[in-house]
Scaffold this motif. Sequence first.
Motif, PDB file in Angstrom:
ATOM      1  N   ILE A  24      -7.051  18.417  13.966  1.00 47.25           N
ATOM      2  CA  ILE A  24      -6.614  17.233  14.720  1.00 47.25           C
ATOM      3  C   ILE A  24      -6.008  16.199  13.774  1.00 47.25           C
ATOM      4  O   ILE A  24      -4.929  15.645  14.019  1.00 47.25           O
ATOM      5  CB  ILE A  24      -7.788  16.618  15.501  1.00 47.25           C
ATOM      6  CG1 ILE A  24      -8.152  17.492  16.702  1.00 47.25           C
ATOM      7  CG2 ILE A  24      -7.451  15.200  15.976  1.00 47.25           C
ATOM      8  CD1 ILE A  24      -7.093  17.534  17.782  1.00 47.25           C
ATOM      9  N   ILE A  25      -6.699  15.926  12.671  1.00 43.69           N
ATOM     10  CA  ILE A  25      -6.222  14.930  11.712  1.00 43.69           C
ATOM     11  C   ILE A  25      -4.908  15.386  11.080  1.00 43.69           C
ATOM     12  O   ILE A  25      -3.953  14.606  10.955  1.00 43.69           O
ATOM     13  CB  ILE A  25      -7.275  14.664  10.617  1.00 43.69           C
ATOM     14  CG1 ILE A  25      -8.542  14.064  11.246  1.00 43.69           C
ATOM     15  CG2 ILE A  25      -6.729  13.705   9.560  1.00 43.69           C
ATOM     16  CD1 ILE A  25      -9.704  13.984  10.286  1.00 43.69           C
ATOM     17  N   LEU A  26      -4.845  16.658  10.681  1.00 48.93           N
ATOM     18  CA  LEU A  26      -3.627  17.179  10.054  1.00 48.93           C
ATOM     19  C   LEU A  26      -2.456  17.168  11.032  1.00 48.93           C
ATOM     20  O   LEU A  26      -1.312  16.904  10.626  1.00 48.93           O
ATOM     21  CB  LEU A  26      -3.874  18.599   9.539  1.00 48.93           C
ATOM     22  CG  LEU A  26      -4.759  18.730   8.294  1.00 48.93           C
ATOM     23  CD1 LEU A  26      -4.961  20.199   7.939  1.00 48.93           C
ATOM     24  CD2 LEU A  26      -4.153  17.984   7.111  1.00 48.93           C
ATOM     25  N   SER A  27      -2.725  17.438  12.297  1.00 47.92           N
ATOM     26  CA  SER A  27      -1.665  17.413  13.312  1.00 47.92           C
ATOM     27  C   SER A  27      -1.088  16.013  13.448  1.00 47.92           C
ATOM     28  O   SER A  27       0.131  15.836  13.541  1.00 47.92           O
ATOM     29  CB  SER A  27      -2.210  17.884  14.668  1.00 47.92           C
ATOM     30  OG  SER A  27      -2.649  19.215  14.601  1.00 47.92           O
ATOM     31  N   CYS A  50       4.802   7.946   3.574  1.00 41.52           N
ATOM     32  CA  CYS A  50       3.709   7.644   2.640  1.00 41.52           C
ATOM     33  C   CYS A  50       2.392   7.449   3.385  1.00 41.52           C
ATOM     34  O   CYS A  50       1.322   7.842   2.892  1.00 41.52           O
ATOM     35  CB  CYS A  50       4.030   6.404   1.818  1.00 41.52           C
ATOM     36  SG  CYS A  50       5.255   6.686   0.535  1.00 41.52           S
ATOM     37  N   LEU A  51       2.473   6.850   4.568  1.00 40.86           N
ATOM     38  CA  LEU A  51       1.269   6.665   5.369  1.00 40.86           C
ATOM     39  C   LEU A  51       0.669   8.003   5.784  1.00 40.86           C
ATOM     40  O   LEU A  51      -0.559   8.190   5.749  1.00 40.86           O
ATOM     41  CB  LEU A  51       1.602   5.841   6.615  1.00 40.86           C
ATOM     42  CG  LEU A  51       0.431   5.525   7.553  1.00 40.86           C
ATOM     43  CD1 LEU A  51      -0.621   4.686   6.834  1.00 40.86           C
ATOM     44  CD2 LEU A  51       0.932   4.804   8.800  1.00 40.86           C
ATOM     45  N   SER A  52       1.526   8.952   6.149  1.00 42.63           N
ATOM     46  CA  SER A  52       1.037  10.278   6.544  1.00 42.63           C
ATOM     47  C   SER A  52       0.371  10.986   5.364  1.00 42.63           C
ATOM     48  O   SER A  52      -0.670  11.645   5.522  1.00 42.63           O
ATOM     49  CB  SER A  52       2.185  11.129   7.096  1.00 42.63           C
ATOM     50  OG  SER A  52       3.104  11.478   6.077  1.00 42.63           O
ATOM     51  N   ILE A  53       0.960  10.838   4.170  1.00 44.70           N
ATOM     52  CA  ILE A  53       0.364  11.446   2.969  1.00 44.70           C
ATOM     53  C   ILE A  53      -0.973  10.783   2.643  1.00 44.70           C
ATOM     54  O   ILE A  53      -1.961  11.455   2.320  1.00 44.70           O
ATOM     55  CB  ILE A  53       1.327  11.321   1.774  1.00 44.70           C
ATOM     56  CG1 ILE A  53       2.579  12.156   2.023  1.00 44.70           C
ATOM     57  CG2 ILE A  53       0.644  11.762   0.477  1.00 44.70           C
ATOM     58  CD1 ILE A  53       3.687  11.932   1.009  1.00 44.70           C
ATOM     59  N   MET A  54      -1.010   9.454   2.739  1.00 45.57           N
ATOM     60  CA  MET A  54      -2.240   8.723   2.444  1.00 45.57           C
ATOM     61  C   MET A  54      -3.368   9.126   3.400  1.00 45.57           C
ATOM     62  O   MET A  54      -4.515   9.338   2.976  1.00 45.57           O
ATOM     63  CB  MET A  54      -1.991   7.222   2.542  1.00 45.57           C
ATOM     64  CG  MET A  54      -3.213   6.379   2.161  1.00 45.57           C
ATOM     65  SD  MET A  54      -2.881   4.596   2.200  1.00 45.57           S
ATOM     66  CE  MET A  54      -2.758   4.345   3.971  1.00 45.57           C
ATOM     67  N   LEU A  55      -3.057   9.253   4.680  1.00 44.16           N
ATOM     68  CA  LEU A  55      -4.065   9.642   5.666  1.00 44.16           C
ATOM     69  C   LEU A  55      -4.562  11.063   5.423  1.00 44.16           C
ATOM     70  O   LEU A  55      -5.758  11.347   5.572  1.00 44.16           O
ATOM     71  CB  LEU A  55      -3.502   9.515   7.080  1.00 44.16           C
ATOM     72  CG  LEU A  55      -3.249   8.088   7.576  1.00 44.16           C
ATOM     73  CD1 LEU A  55      -2.601   8.111   8.953  1.00 44.16           C
ATOM     74  CD2 LEU A  55      -4.549   7.296   7.620  1.00 44.16           C
ATOM     75  N   HIS A  58      -6.877  10.789   2.390  1.00 47.04           N
ATOM     76  CA  HIS A  58      -8.081   9.988   2.620  1.00 47.04           C
ATOM     77  C   HIS A  58      -8.989  10.563   3.705  1.00 47.04           C
ATOM     78  O   HIS A  58     -10.212  10.395   3.645  1.00 47.04           O
ATOM     79  CB  HIS A  58      -7.674   8.559   3.001  1.00 47.04           C
ATOM     80  CG  HIS A  58      -8.817   7.601   3.028  1.00 47.04           C
ATOM     81  ND1 HIS A  58      -9.663   7.400   1.961  1.00 47.04           N
ATOM     82  CD2 HIS A  58      -9.268   6.769   4.016  1.00 47.04           C
ATOM     83  CE1 HIS A  58     -10.581   6.503   2.273  1.00 47.04           C
ATOM     84  NE2 HIS A  58     -10.360   6.109   3.517  1.00 47.04           N
ATOM     85  N   LEU A  59      -8.393  11.244   4.701  1.00 46.90           N
ATOM     86  CA  LEU A  59      -9.174  11.724   5.838  1.00 46.90           C
ATOM     87  C   LEU A  59      -9.474  13.212   5.798  1.00 46.90           C
ATOM     88  O   LEU A  59     -10.340  13.683   6.548  1.00 46.90           O
ATOM     89  CB  LEU A  59      -8.456  11.396   7.155  1.00 46.90           C
ATOM     90  CG  LEU A  59      -8.162   9.916   7.432  1.00 46.90           C
ATOM     91  CD1 LEU A  59      -7.507   9.773   8.793  1.00 46.90           C
ATOM     92  CD2 LEU A  59      -9.429   9.089   7.356  1.00 46.90           C
ATOM     93  N   VAL A  60      -8.773  13.967   4.944  1.00 47.03           N
ATOM     94  CA  VAL A  60      -8.986  15.414   4.901  1.00 47.03           C
ATOM     95  C   VAL A  60      -9.325  15.903   3.488  1.00 47.03           C
ATOM     96  O   VAL A  60     -10.418  16.433   3.252  1.00 47.03           O
ATOM     97  CB  VAL A  60      -7.750  16.184   5.436  1.00 47.03           C
ATOM     98  CG1 VAL A  60      -7.979  17.687   5.317  1.00 47.03           C
ATOM     99  CG2 VAL A  60      -7.474  15.817   6.882  1.00 47.03           C
ATOM    100  N   VAL A  61      -8.398  15.720   2.565  1.00 49.38           N
ATOM    101  CA  VAL A  61      -8.538  16.345   1.246  1.00 49.38           C
ATOM    102  C   VAL A  61      -9.781  15.858   0.502  1.00 49.38           C
ATOM    103  O   VAL A  61     -10.641  16.661   0.111  1.00 49.38           O
ATOM    104  CB  VAL A  61      -7.281  16.094   0.381  1.00 49.38           C
ATOM    105  CG1 VAL A  61      -7.485  16.674  -1.019  1.00 49.38           C
ATOM    106  CG2 VAL A  61      -6.056  16.728   1.041  1.00 49.38           C
ATOM    107  N   PHE A  62      -9.910  14.554   0.306  1.00 46.81           N
ATOM    108  CA  PHE A  62     -11.038  14.043  -0.472  1.00 46.81           C
ATOM    109  C   PHE A  62     -12.380  14.175   0.244  1.00 46.81           C
ATOM    110  O   PHE A  62     -13.369  14.565  -0.387  1.00 46.81           O
ATOM    111  CB  PHE A  62     -10.765  12.602  -0.905  1.00 46.81           C
ATOM    112  CG  PHE A  62      -9.774  12.505  -2.033  1.00 46.81           C
ATOM    113  CD1 PHE A  62     -10.120  12.872  -3.332  1.00 46.81           C
ATOM    114  CD2 PHE A  62      -8.470  12.080  -1.797  1.00 46.81           C
ATOM    115  CE1 PHE A  62      -9.199  12.799  -4.370  1.00 46.81           C
ATOM    116  CE2 PHE A  62      -7.551  12.004  -2.833  1.00 46.81           C
ATOM    117  CZ  PHE A  62      -7.915  12.366  -4.120  1.00 46.81           C
ATOM    118  N   PRO A  63     -12.474  13.891   1.557  1.00 51.64           N
ATOM    119  CA  PRO A  63     -13.748  14.156   2.245  1.00 51.64           C
ATOM    120  C   PRO A  63     -14.168  15.619   2.159  1.00 51.64           C
ATOM    121  O   PRO A  63     -15.349  15.932   2.017  1.00 51.64           O
ATOM    122  CB  PRO A  63     -13.460  13.755   3.695  1.00 51.64           C
ATOM    123  CG  PRO A  63     -12.364  12.771   3.605  1.00 51.64           C
ATOM    124  CD  PRO A  63     -11.514  13.212   2.448  1.00 51.64           C
TER     125      PRO A  63
END
Length: 274
Positions: A24-27, A50-55, A58-63
């Motif tokens: 869902i987040i990646l979509s 840049c906002l899409s990359i940041m999200l 922040h919301l997928v890769v690092f968690p």
Amino acid sequence: MTLTLINISFGIGEFFSTTFLILIILSFCAYLYRVSKHGKYQKFKYTISCLSIMLTLHLVVFPFLYTLMLKSDPDSFEFKTAIHDNRKKMALNEWVHDSKNIPYEIKHLENIKLSNYKILNKKLNDLKQLTFSEGNIIYTVINPNIPGKDYMAIIYVFDKNGTLKKELRKNGGYAELDSMKFGKIIADNITYLKNEFHYYKLKKTELDRNNFWTFATLLPYNISSIFTGNMSPLTPIANILYTFHYIIIYCIGIGVFLHFLIINIELIIQKRKS
């Protein structure tokens, strides 16, 4: 990737919830990136991409990486005491709720097996009419489950008064189910429940060593920690990753804000000139 997702979740249910949440987040991030390519938003191309990359970071890769670290070493991060204790209490309550009936169910099936020992070798085909044993009344139906693929056998176990006490289910081909023995259905159900109970014992061991974080439960604290400090890294690797994470987020965030601000200032100046 699939094995990694399974490793950072408790069981199949949480595996699917973790996968669904990530997708869902990646979509949404992919949608933002596609929007940035649209000519209508050309002026905000840099900001949106840049906002899409940041999200995504922040919301997928690092968690995702933090959850892997907590799974391998629950002491990688420190959480505020109230957060830690509350989450552990919730995880233990979920464990109790999900596992408390399993021993009872196993014992119940063992009793059905003992009280119907004379008909354990009967095939399901022989139980399509009401069958009376010493302890129960047994009745079986075999219905299509997925059209053209398989069937489901349902064995109804009643007491002598006709009160339904148990439903046993088994999927498979019609011929396979029709010739399957009643005792095998009970044995398969007992084996399944014993495996479930073993899984919950392992899960309890993990909870005792404070291994109760999953991607879904960690995500809210990861999002808010940038402002609240809800989680703090303890190990050297966790410190490096955490620092790298927020350097990237702050840099991208500041860049997005400044770019957006400059564009709006330019628009204001252009309107005044016109």
